[in-house]
Design an enzyme around this catalytic site. Structure first.
Site, short mmCIF file in Angstrom:
data_model
loop_
_atom_site.label_atom_id
_atom_site.label_comp_id
_atom_site.label_asym_id
_atom_site.label_seq_id
_atom_site.Cartn_x
_atom_site.Cartn_y
_atom_site.Cartn_z
N HIS A 65 -9.48 0.45 -1.58
CA HIS A 65 -9.35 1.32 -0.34
C HIS A 65 -10.98 1.30 0.26
CE1 HIS A 65 -5.87 2.82 -1.44
NE2 HIS A 65 -5.52 3.87 -0.70
N ASP B 114 1.71 3.94 2.92
CA ASP B 114 0.67 4.88 2.22
C ASP B 114 1.28 6.05 1.54
OD1 ASP B 114 -1.82 5.64 1.45
OD2 ASP B 114 -2.71 6.17 3.59
N ASP B 115 1.28 7.26 2.08
CA ASP B 115 2.09 8.18 1.28
C ASP B 115 3.03 8.78 2.34
OD1 ASP B 115 -0.16 9.23 -1.02
OD2 ASP B 115 -1.37 8.28 0.68
N GLU C 281 -11.37 3.26 5.94
CA GLU C 281 -10.41 4.11 6.34
C GLU C 281 -11.29 5.20 7.18
OE1 GLU C 281 -6.92 7.07 5.26
OE2 GLU C 281 -8.35 6.33 3.62
N HIS D 53 0.90 -1.12 -0.07
CA HIS D 53 -0.15 -0.03 -0.14
C HIS D 53 0.85 1.31 0.10
CE1 HIS D 53 -3.97 2.05 1.80
NE2 HIS D 53 -3.45 2.84 0.97
N HIS E 76 1.23 4.71 -2.23
CA HIS E 76 0.77 5.52 -3.54
C HIS E 76 2.15 6.37 -4.10
CE1 HIS E 76 -3.29 5.22 -3.00
NE2 HIS E 76 -2.91 5.25 -1.49
#
Length: 352
Positions: free
Chosen positions: A210, A291-292, A213, A30, A32
């Site tokens: 996704h 994630d980011d 969340e 996961h 991005h």
């Protein structure tokens, strides 16, 4: 897990935990890739491409990373992506990530990319995927890091826009292994994309989404039942439905949990309130991911460190399970998975 290793895991002292977290082979499921764009590189690419960004310095941009929810993050995320215009930009961004992944002993990464973020700005799909593909090949050759691409649809846009993106992607179908669904959950349930996901399934692509969340547990259920996804990205709100938790445990549906992201976006107030330990205790197939990372404070090892510091009930056995889950839940070849699990077993056997 070898029986001998299983019996020895609980005997490993917590003093060895930091070394194990950093040294164990792991897969990232996961990430991005646009979310790995560090402020320094944003400014460098802006200068290279003659793009004006609304921040005076790297420091001013970092100070803007005070998110209150997912949307406040997305606003800055899309502004940062505006500097990506040429194939070389996408290559440089991905290679910067791969070097950090290598340093964190990530052996395999499955990168999300958002073509609509770029094609809507006039950047050709081919420019995006050529840069990312070349970076993946270079990382495999020079760093020994395996990777694959997963194309995500932006859920705040229409399903018709997703179909258009899929059509643009078809000449490059051999370059990505699956599709995902990201961007703002609120008001954009998985079933909004039922038809395009069905077409992708018929094309033989892996399916992830996704869910759970900021969206409710019901979004996880429809991602599974309507979109027929193989993994749930995030999924932490599954605990709102005991029946869903039982199902996820029974079916061993992988959850790609992102601890630092969850805290940064106020899904949990602090790391010690995170439910990752409870999810593991319930028998769910949890993985840790970044994630980011440029926006949320850390790459893979930083996420492991923060998680195990914030949840002291977690120990070496949990570290092993999380790493093994990440390998087993990946879409890599079974032969590669077996090799990585052997490496993982050796790391923990040496520490026992």
């Amino acid at each position: 897990m070898p029986l001998e290793l299983a019996s020895r895991l609980d005997k490993i002292g917590r003093d060895k935990l930091p070394g194990l977290l950093h040294g164990m082979p792991k897969c990232e499921l996961h990430i991005h890739i646009e979310g790995s764009l560090e402020p320094e590189l944003i400014f460098a690419l802006a200068q290279r491409n003659g793009v004006t960004i609304p921040y005076a310095s790297v420091e001013a941009l970092r100070e803007a990373y005070a998110f209150t929810d997912l949307q406040s993050f997305l606003d800055i995320y899309y502004a940062g992506a505006s500097v990506l215009l040429k194939e070389e930009d996408f290559f440089d961004m991905a290679m910067a990530y791969f070097h950090r992944a290598k340093a964190d002993n990530v052996v395999h990464a499955e990168l999300f990319f958002d073509p609509q973020t770029h094609t809507d700005r006039g950047v050709p799909f081919q420019t995006v995927i050529d840069g990312l593909t070349r970076a993946g090949e270079t990382a495999q050759r020079e760093l020994g890091v395996s990777s694959a691409l997963i194309m995500c649809f932006l859920r705040h846009l229409s399903e018709e826009a997703a179909f258009e993106t899929l059509a643009q992607a078809m000449p490059f179908k051999d370059r990505f292994i699956g599709v995902g669904l990201d961007s703002g959950e609120r008001g954009n349930p998985p079933e909004k994309f039922a038809r395009v996901f069905e077409q992708c399934r018929q094309l033989g692509l892996h399916l992830v989404a996704h869910a759970g969340e900021e969206g409710p547990a019901a979004y996880i259920e429809t991602a599974l039942d309507v979109l027929k996804v193989e993994r749930i990205d995030h999924g932490v709100r599954c605990v709102e439905s005991p029946a869903l938790v039982e199902r996820l445990a029974r079916e061993q549906v992988p959850l790609t949990v992102c601890p630092l992201s969850n805290v940064k976006l106020c899904v949990f107030d602090t790391m010690d309130r995170h439910n990752l330990a409870a999810l593991l205790e319930a028998g769910l197939k949890v993985t840790v991911n970044s994630d980011d990372p440029a926006y949320f404070g850390g790459y893979m090892n930083a996420n492991f460190d923060a998680t195990f510091d914030g949840l002291p009930q977690l120990g070496p056995r949990h570290a092993y399970v999380l790493a093994r889950n990440s390998i087993e839940a990946s879409f890599a070849a079974e032969s590669a998975k077996a090799e990585w699990i052997e490496q993982l077993d050796r790391v923990f056997a040496d520490a026992a």
